[in-house]
Design a protein around this motif. Structure first.
Motif, PDB file in Angstrom:
ATOM      1  N   GLY A 101      56.556  34.466 -49.388  1.00  0.00           N
ATOM      2  CA  GLY A 101      55.039  34.467 -48.836  1.00  0.00           C
ATOM      3  C   GLY A 101      54.393  33.109 -48.751  1.00  0.00           C
ATOM      4  O   GLY A 101      55.487  32.404 -48.536  1.00  0.00           O
ATOM      5  N   MET A 102      53.132  32.982 -48.540  1.00  0.00           N
ATOM      6  CA  MET A 102      52.636  31.766 -47.879  1.00  0.00           C
ATOM      7  C   MET A 102      52.564  30.747 -49.218  1.00  0.00           C
ATOM      8  O   MET A 102      52.310  29.700 -48.924  1.00  0.00           O
ATOM      9  N   SER A 103      52.679  31.068 -50.203  1.00  0.00           N
ATOM     10  CA  SER A 103      52.361  30.087 -51.295  1.00  0.00           C
ATOM     11  C   SER A 103      53.184  28.841 -51.275  1.00  0.00           C
ATOM     12  O   SER A 103      54.383  28.750 -50.981  1.00  0.00           O
ATOM     13  N   PRO A 104      52.566  27.445 -51.705  1.00  0.00           N
ATOM     14  CA  PRO A 104      53.516  26.365 -51.728  1.00  0.00           C
ATOM     15  C   PRO A 104      54.164  26.361 -52.852  1.00  0.00           C
ATOM     16  O   PRO A 104      54.856  25.167 -53.210  1.00  0.00           O
ATOM     17  N   PHE A 324      54.953  19.091 -49.458  1.00  0.00           N
ATOM     18  CA  PHE A 324      54.164  19.928 -50.188  1.00  0.00           C
ATOM     19  C   PHE A 324      52.681  19.813 -49.725  1.00  0.00           C
ATOM     20  O   PHE A 324      51.995  20.939 -49.829  1.00  0.00           O
ATOM     21  N   ILE A 325      51.884  18.738 -49.184  1.00  0.00           N
ATOM     22  CA  ILE A 325      50.653  18.631 -48.895  1.00  0.00           C
ATOM     23  C   ILE A 325      50.289  19.600 -47.591  1.00  0.00           C
ATOM     24  O   ILE A 325      49.762  20.355 -47.240  1.00  0.00           O
ATOM     25  N   PHE A 326      51.696  19.429 -46.606  1.00  0.00           N
ATOM     26  CA  PHE A 326      51.719  20.251 -45.524  1.00  0.00           C
ATOM     27  C   PHE A 326      51.770  21.625 -45.839  1.00  0.00           C
ATOM     28  O   PHE A 326      51.129  22.744 -45.179  1.00  0.00           O
ATOM     29  N   MET A 327      52.645  22.230 -46.686  1.00  0.00           N
ATOM     30  CA  MET A 327      52.616  23.647 -47.164  1.00  0.00           C
ATOM     31  C   MET A 327      51.384  23.994 -47.781  1.00  0.00           C
ATOM     32  O   MET A 327      51.147  25.225 -47.627  1.00  0.00           O
ATOM     33  N   ILE A 328      50.529  23.179 -48.389  1.00  0.00           N
ATOM     34  CA  ILE A 328      49.109  23.804 -48.785  1.00  0.00           C
ATOM     35  C   ILE A 328      48.375  24.100 -47.695  1.00  0.00           C
ATOM     36  O   ILE A 328      47.407  24.980 -48.037  1.00  0.00           O
ATOM     37  N   ALA A 329      48.480  23.134 -46.656  1.00  0.00           N
ATOM     38  CA  ALA A 329      47.614  23.591 -45.467  1.00  0.00           C
ATOM     39  C   ALA A 329      47.871  24.789 -44.757  1.00  0.00           C
ATOM     40  O   ALA A 329      47.024  25.458 -44.579  1.00  0.00           O
ATOM     41  N   ILE A 330      49.132  24.956 -44.875  1.00  0.00           N
ATOM     42  CA  ILE A 330      49.846  26.412 -44.229  1.00  0.00           C
ATOM     43  C   ILE A 330      49.173  27.571 -45.311  1.00  0.00           C
ATOM     44  O   ILE A 330      48.707  28.422 -44.681  1.00  0.00           O
ATOM     45  N   TYR A 332      46.461  27.793 -47.003  1.00  0.00           N
ATOM     46  CA  TYR A 332      45.176  28.062 -47.057  1.00  0.00           C
ATOM     47  C   TYR A 332      44.675  28.406 -45.575  1.00  0.00           C
ATOM     48  O   TYR A 332      43.501  28.896 -45.367  1.00  0.00           O
ATOM     49  N   THR A 333      45.640  28.783 -44.591  1.00  0.00           N
ATOM     50  CA  THR A 333      45.022  28.944 -43.196  1.00  0.00           C
ATOM     51  C   THR A 333      45.958  30.208 -42.792  1.00  0.00           C
ATOM     52  O   THR A 333      45.573  30.655 -41.884  1.00  0.00           O
ATOM     53  N   LEU A 334      46.904  30.428 -43.371  1.00  0.00           N
ATOM     54  CA  LEU A 334      47.848  31.515 -42.748  1.00  0.00           C
ATOM     55  C   LEU A 334      47.130  32.908 -42.897  1.00  0.00           C
ATOM     56  O   LEU A 334      46.477  33.192 -43.971  1.00  0.00           O
ATOM     57  N   VAL A 335      47.063  33.796 -41.910  1.00  0.00           N
ATOM     58  CA  VAL A 335      46.166  34.924 -42.005  1.00  0.00           C
ATOM     59  C   VAL A 335      47.160  36.116 -42.505  1.00  0.00           C
ATOM     60  O   VAL A 335      46.746  36.671 -43.437  1.00  0.00           O
ATOM     61  N   ASP A 336      48.217  36.474 -41.780  1.00  0.00           N
ATOM     62  CA  ASP A 336      49.047  37.697 -42.065  1.00  0.00           C
ATOM     63  C   ASP A 336      50.385  37.542 -41.951  1.00  0.00           C
ATOM     64  O   ASP A 336      51.030  37.303 -40.923  1.00  0.00           O
ATOM     65  N   ILE A 337      51.046  37.217 -43.135  1.00  0.00           N
ATOM     66  CA  ILE A 337      52.455  36.954 -43.069  1.00  0.00           C
ATOM     67  C   ILE A 337      53.282  38.328 -42.608  1.00  0.00           C
ATOM     68  O   ILE A 337      54.347  38.171 -42.043  1.00  0.00           O
ATOM     69  N   ASP A 338      52.691  39.442 -42.915  1.00  0.00           N
ATOM     70  CA  ASP A 338      53.492  40.726 -42.520  1.00  0.00           C
ATOM     71  C   ASP A 338      53.310  40.645 -40.849  1.00  0.00           C
ATOM     72  O   ASP A 338      54.549  41.226 -40.153  1.00  0.00           O
ATOM     73  N   LEU A 339      52.369  40.206 -40.279  1.00  0.00           N
ATOM     74  CA  LEU A 339      52.409  40.114 -38.780  1.00  0.00           C
ATOM     75  C   LEU A 339      53.268  39.094 -38.181  1.00  0.00           C
ATOM     76  O   LEU A 339      53.962  39.465 -37.248  1.00  0.00           O
ATOM     77  N   ILE A 340      53.390  38.061 -38.728  1.00  0.00           N
ATOM     78  CA  ILE A 340      54.208  36.903 -38.350  1.00  0.00           C
ATOM     79  C   ILE A 340      55.777  37.558 -38.356  1.00  0.00           C
ATOM     80  O   ILE A 340      56.505  37.264 -37.416  1.00  0.00           O
ATOM     81  N   ALA A 341      56.150  38.260 -39.507  1.00  0.00           N
ATOM     82  CA  ALA A 341      57.495  38.613 -39.503  1.00  0.00           C
ATOM     83  C   ALA A 341      57.798  39.801 -38.478  1.00  0.00           C
ATOM     84  O   ALA A 341      58.950  40.033 -37.966  1.00  0.00           O
ATOM     85  N   ALA A 342      56.637  40.674 -38.160  1.00  0.00           N
ATOM     86  CA  ALA A 342      56.557  41.840 -37.235  1.00  0.00           C
ATOM     87  C   ALA A 342      56.960  41.049 -35.867  1.00  0.00           C
ATOM     88  O   ALA A 342      57.569  41.629 -35.017  1.00  0.00           O
ATOM     89  N   ASP A 343      56.390  40.051 -35.503  1.00  0.00           N
ATOM     90  CA  ASP A 343      56.431  39.260 -34.196  1.00  0.00           C
ATOM     91  C   ASP A 343      56.200  40.192 -33.052  1.00  0.00           C
ATOM     92  O   ASP A 343      56.988  40.267 -32.218  1.00  0.00           O
ATOM     93  N   PRO A 344      54.872  40.672 -33.055  1.00  0.00           N
ATOM     94  CA  PRO A 344      54.794  41.479 -31.714  1.00  0.00           C
ATOM     95  C   PRO A 344      54.661  41.053 -30.409  1.00  0.00           C
ATOM     96  O   PRO A 344      54.866  41.581 -29.549  1.00  0.00           O
ATOM     97  N   GLU A 345      54.403  39.964 -30.555  1.00  0.00           N
ATOM     98  CA  GLU A 345      54.414  38.975 -29.247  1.00  0.00           C
ATOM     99  C   GLU A 345      55.984  38.655 -28.759  1.00  0.00           C
ATOM    100  O   GLU A 345      55.992  37.878 -27.581  1.00  0.00           O
ATOM    101  N   GLY A 346      56.841  38.897 -29.519  1.00  0.00           N
ATOM    102  CA  GLY A 346      58.310  38.452 -29.102  1.00  0.00           C
ATOM    103  C   GLY A 346      58.625  37.111 -28.908  1.00  0.00           C
ATOM    104  O   GLY A 346      59.564  36.396 -28.176  1.00  0.00           O
ATOM    105  N   LEU A 347      57.913  36.453 -29.680  1.00  0.00           N
ATOM    106  CA  LEU A 347      57.941  34.826 -29.836  1.00  0.00           C
ATOM    107  C   LEU A 347      59.179  34.332 -30.439  1.00  0.00           C
ATOM    108  O   LEU A 347      59.970  33.500 -29.674  1.00  0.00           O
TER     109      LEU A 347
END
Length: 577
Positions: A101-104, A324-330, A332-347
């Motif tokens: 997940g997104m936690s630092p 660690f500071i960079f991971m905190i930024a991620i 607090y801004t990441l929206v949906d980890i499941d959507l990233i895993a699904a990669d609907p845009e095929g990136l």
């Protein structure tokens, strides 16, 4: 001349009819170092003026073959470029965020242990400032009966770490380039052949850069560090200030995640959450790798026994905090980890998918471009460090063809053949991409395990067998040496099997989802061990001196140093350089 300016390492004498026109004599047992020439009452005769840096490497048993053009800043530049926080974090989304997940929190925990490994390594680098690195230290710390095998094993483990660095970085960079094209041109789907070809082109350009004279390579790496730091800051600001989540989701979500979400763990594996947490450490381990680079550049660095350990400590500490500071930024801004895993845009690149969740298109393109440029400099630094390792091990006769691989170009004063050997081997590793994502992913895990085995082997020996004989260098951990070393070894012992776990279990586990790290890493080590038992034990003894026997005398330490009588009470200290 005051007594403090007397140099107990090097003396100068007039020509000797038998030994020739000697101008410098290095008295090995007067040098504050444990080496393959120590305790033999050896004096090395050199036909030119020798400074303390060259005297140190001579006392270690090697000729000075490189120009010492690297400073503390230069080798920090190389190691920080190898660290490549921005492209490393981007490349490791698969191994951290898409695991737990997104936690630092995983970064914070893992970096504590990774830093302990780095600090222990820094102490070793100060005691044995030679490009051979940890295998040389192992050869001096291991029990005599097992010295050759443990040194052999450490060499192969470290070499696997080094030669997988550049191909893994450049593969990730190439994938990011093509993901950006897919983002701009949705109907484009890159093939493995295109990824391989683009990665090859990047590898070849890095080969030419790493073959340049040391001074040029140092300047390019300094530039790379400046670029890496600058782009890291820019992308960090873009993530926070350019975050457009409110408008992109019609006000249904706030600009930043609440603490309960930002620090939450979300197990993406079939294992219990505690095991998944440990598995996610691979992202941190790989992102934080590279701090050993100053060790392998020791023979190209001024005041290496202080500069190299300081660069290791700076890289691991600064890198850990900034990461660690960079991971905190991620988080607090990441929206949906499941959507990233699904990669609907095929990136095919989770980091780019993450950026598309929080930024407008132009911002996504810019942030990805900055990451790609940083990745390029990171890959080049990886090759530079790896080529020096290949050269150093060839000097000790580790490989078939070592007599060619150890050649230093008289034109550039760099090991050009060793550079291109690494490029070719990198190309062979990249063939794993044709076996699937899991197979090519093994080179990330191999880099983590191989590095850990090599980095901690001398630490383990230092706190066990050699605890009463280890002679620390001018940079050391003092009373904390044993506790920090014990923490390092315990962490590595836990992580080696963890890094070999697949991410699925039961009926979901098949050849495509299997973690092939055990095969890619332990397979070569098993073959190396068999080779040692069958043949190599007959001729491999560990590091061996390349100083001509005719330049060595025994029991001939002169009583005159720098034209003055030897001061028996004077002990060597680095401050008297």
């Amino acid at each position: 001349m005051s007594s403090e300016s007397i140099n107990p390492i090097v003396s100068y004498s007039k020509a000797d009819p038998e030994l020739g026109p000697i101008t410098s004599q290095v008295h090995v047992d007067n040098v504050h170092v444990t080496s393959i020439l120590s305790h033999k009452d050896i004096t090395i005769n050199v036909d030119h003026m020798v400074d303390n840096d060259e005297a140190m490497v001579l006392a270690m048993g090697y000729k000075q073959e490189f120009d010492r053009e690297f400073s503390l800043w230069s080798i920090f530049a190389v190691s920080f470029s190898v660290l490549g926080l921005l492209p490393s974090i981007a490349a490791c989304f698969d191994y951290q965020q898409l695991v737990i997940g997104m936690s630092p929190i995983p970064w914070l925990l893992a970096v504590f242990f990774v830093t302990s490994v780095a600090y222990s390594l820094a102490e070793i680098a100060s005691a044995f400032p030679v490009s051979t690195g940890t295998p040389y230290a192992v050869s001096q710390l291991a029990p005599p009966k097992y010295k050759a095998y443990l040194t052999w094993l450490t060499c192969w483990a470290n070499w696997l770490c080094q030669i997988t660095g550049m191909p893994s970085v450049n593969y990730s960079g190439a994938c990011m380039m093509l993901a950006l094209r897919t983002y701009c041109q949705p109907d484009y789907v890159p093939t493995n052949g295109q990824i391989y070809g683009l990665t090859t082109a990047i590898n070849v350009t890095h080969g030419f850069i790493a073959s340049l004279p040391t001074l040029w390579a140092a300047r390019i790496n300094s530039l790379g560090t400046i670029v890496n730091i600058l782009f890291l800051v820019i992308v960090f600001i873009m993530i926070l200030a350019g975050n457009d989540r409110v408008a992109m989701y019609d006000g249904s979500i706030p600009k930043f995640n609440p603490n309960s979400i930002a620090w939450s763990l979300e197990n993406q594996t079939d294992f219990p959450q505690g095991i998944a947490m440990l598995m996610s450490f691979l992202g941190v381990i790989w992102a934080m790798s590279g701090y050993d680079s100053p060790f392998h550049l020791a023979e190209e660095t001024t005041h290496a026994n202080i500069a190299a350990p300081k660069a290791i400590v700076l890289t691991s500490t600064v890198g850990g905090v900034i990461g660690f500071i960079f991971m905190i930024a991620i988080s607090y801004t990441l929206v949906d980890i499941d959507l990233i895993a699904a990669d609907p845009e095929g990136l095919g690149q989770p980091f780019v998918s993450y950026l598309t969740q929080i930024m407008k298109k132009d911002m996504v393109i810019a942030a990805t471009a900055f990451t790609i440029v940083s990745s390029y400099f990171m890959g080049e630094s990886c090759l530079l460090a790896a080529s020096r390792v290949t050269w150093a091990y060839s000097r000790d006769g580790l490989f078939p063809g070592s007599k060619w691989w150890k050649i230093v170009s008289p034109l550039t004063k760099t090991p050009i053949i060793a550079v291109w050997v690494n490029v070719v081997l990198g190309q062979l590793f990249l063939l794993l991409m044709f076996a699937g994502d899991t197979a090519i992913g093994a080179i990330f895990s191999v880099g983590g395990i191989a590095g850990f085995v090599s980095f901690t082997m001398p630490t383990l020996l230092k706190i066990t067998y050699a605890r009463n004989t280890f002679q620390p260098g001018p940079w050391n951990l003092g009373r904390l040496s044993t506790p920090i070393g014990a923490v390092s070894c315990a962490f590595v012992l836990v992580m080696i099997p963890i890094l070999c776990f697949p991410y699925t279990t039961g009926s979901d586990l098949n050849a495509q989802s299997m973690n092939w790290t055990a095969v890619v890493f332990f397979g070569p080590l098993l073959m190396a061990s068999i080779w040692f038992v069958v043949d190599a034990h007959k001729w491999y003894v560990g590091p061996k001196s390349n100083i001509d026997e005719s330049d060595i005398t025994y029991g001939d330490t002169p009583d005159v140093i720098d034209g003055r009588e030897k001061d028996e009470s004077l002990e060597y200290s680095d401050e008297k350089k």
